[in-house]
Structure formats: C-alpha cells, structure tokens
Scaffold this motif. Sequence first.
Motif, short mmCIF file in Angstrom:
data_model
loop_
_atom_site.label_atom_id
_atom_site.label_comp_id
_atom_site.label_asym_id
_atom_site.label_seq_id
_atom_site.Cartn_x
_atom_site.Cartn_y
_atom_site.Cartn_z
N UNK A 213 55.55 10.18 27.97
CA UNK A 213 56.25 10.14 29.25
C UNK A 213 57.25 11.28 29.34
N UNK A 214 57.26 11.96 30.45
CA UNK A 214 58.15 13.08 30.63
C UNK A 214 59.58 12.58 30.83
N UNK A 215 60.55 13.38 30.30
CA UNK A 215 61.96 13.05 30.49
C UNK A 215 62.34 12.98 31.96
N UNK A 216 61.59 13.69 32.82
CA UNK A 216 61.91 13.74 34.23
C UNK A 216 61.90 12.34 34.85
N UNK A 217 60.95 11.51 34.48
CA UNK A 217 60.87 10.15 35.03
C UNK A 217 62.07 9.32 34.59
N UNK A 218 62.45 9.46 33.33
CA UNK A 218 63.64 8.76 32.85
C UNK A 218 64.88 9.28 33.56
N UNK A 219 65.00 10.57 33.69
CA UNK A 219 66.18 11.15 34.35
C UNK A 219 66.29 10.71 35.81
N UNK A 220 65.17 10.50 36.46
CA UNK A 220 65.21 10.00 37.84
C UNK A 220 65.84 8.61 37.89
N UNK A 221 65.52 7.78 36.91
CA UNK A 221 66.12 6.44 36.85
C UNK A 221 67.62 6.53 36.56
#
Length: 286
Positions: A1-9
């Motif tokens: 999973x890309x960090x981008x998805x986590x950062x969006x949360x």
Amino acid sequence: MQNRELQDKLFEIFIYVREICEKHGLRYFAIGGTCIGAVRHHGFIPWDDDLDIAMPDRDYEEFLRIAPKELPEHLAVMDFGENICARIHNVNTTLVEVWNPDKYNSGVFIDIMPFYGVPERRRQQIWLGYKVRFLLKLYQKQKSRLCDNRRIAGKLLWLIMKPFHCLAGQDFYPNLWTCMVSKRDFDSSRYTGFTWSYHLEKRIFERAWFDSYEEFPFESTTIRCPAGWDAYLTKHFGDYRTIPPQSEQVSKHIYFLDLNVSYKKYQKKGRKGEGQHGNRLYGRGL
C-alpha cells in the motif's frame, strides 16, 4: 500500500482538528517530521507515515475537553485519560505500531502533544528528564505482559510490581507525570520542551520560538509551524534541509495497516498479521 493513501487519512483527521482549533482560538504547531514536511516539501515528507502537532498546555487541555463533542462519529480521542499525549484516530481503520505488534487497539491516528514549561537551569532540566524517563519506563512496565519482558530481571521486576500496579490503576503514572510537568506552564516559562520524551534533555527549546506561528502550504491547505521554525528544526534535527539517502526514505512506525477494516473487528476475531485488505509495513526511521 502506498503511503499516499495513509497520508490522505491522516490529512483528513488534521483538517477536523484544525477546524476545532481555529473555531475556539486554540494554538497549535506542526512539530517533528510534519514541520519538516511543511517547510521542505509543502506537505508530507513523501515516505512519512504520521502527523504530529503540539499545543501549549492550556490549549491542549481545552482541546481535550472540546474535541469529543465536536469530532465526527468516525473520529475519536483514543484512550483518553491514559496517554501522556492525545491521539485522534479513525475508528473505521486499523493501525498496529512496530513496537506493539500484538496491540490491535487503534485506527489511523495523529498525535497531539502538550507543551509545558521546563526549568531554566541545565541541572534542573537533566533532573526533570531523568524523572520523566523513569515514570515512562514504569508506565511501560505496568502496561506490559510478563512474556514481553525478555530478561529474567525484567520478569522478576514485573512480578514484584504486579500487585502494586493492580491497586494503583492505569492512571497512576500519567497522573504523576501530569503533576510533575504541569508545575511550569508554557506561557510563563523561558523554555519549553517535549516533556513526554525519553530524551527530554535534548528536546528543550526557547519558548519564544513558539510564541507565534507562520503558516506554510501543506498539501491542499496550510499548517501552522512555530515562528522560530528554522531554529527549532535545527536544534531538533540538525541539517533538516538535506534529503536523506533513498535507503533511509522508509516508513518507521507501522507494523500492520488496514484502511478498510476497523480495529474493533480484528479484536473480535483475534486476527493477527495480514488481513483481507491489510498490508504489513516495516520501517527504520526518517
């Protein structure tokens, strides 16, 4: 999973926290890697996996009073009353930290830290740091299990202290810590610092650096950094402007992450490791 998805949360949580702060006139500052990200990248550090802000003590206490009433249903203050710092987490997700790989008790969260005053004299700062470190170690010992202690001495200490810890309750050490560090409030002190840190002596800063703020672009919005952001970041990190080598551009906090399933479901099923939608992430540091 890309960090981008986590950062969006993480970013979504921050927006709600920021709205509460601005609505009620509460001070906050981006700290740590979040502050570096704002200054150097105008957003998250690309490989970062958390978001940290700090508040002066009075604002922090007011925020904890207000937040549970104004946060949306899917966001909550985590373990209120037990943590040295506060965490606002998304209850519809799951995040397990590398130092607690068996603890499925949290969603994706941002940290909110209190800023208290610290003594001016170096010896007093060192002594306060020692006491903070000692209390934090005892608190960790209280929350640990017998099997978490690898050495025989650690197991013996755990067994000896177990009866006292059962009687004292989970709030005993946090309450001691609060009484100790709150003797000096932020606004009347020359110095402030990370009074929740094991390395407090190295995390002491001029309070004047945090007397006001400068707003930096951060993703699609802005975030407040301390007015003395350059002095603060230099004291905290040294040469913070240089991008680290690619080998060090890794996530550092996360053992397990699931952005689609609540940690409560993992607790009920007793599931460990990778879930149907989850991914293991390992990291070593900024």
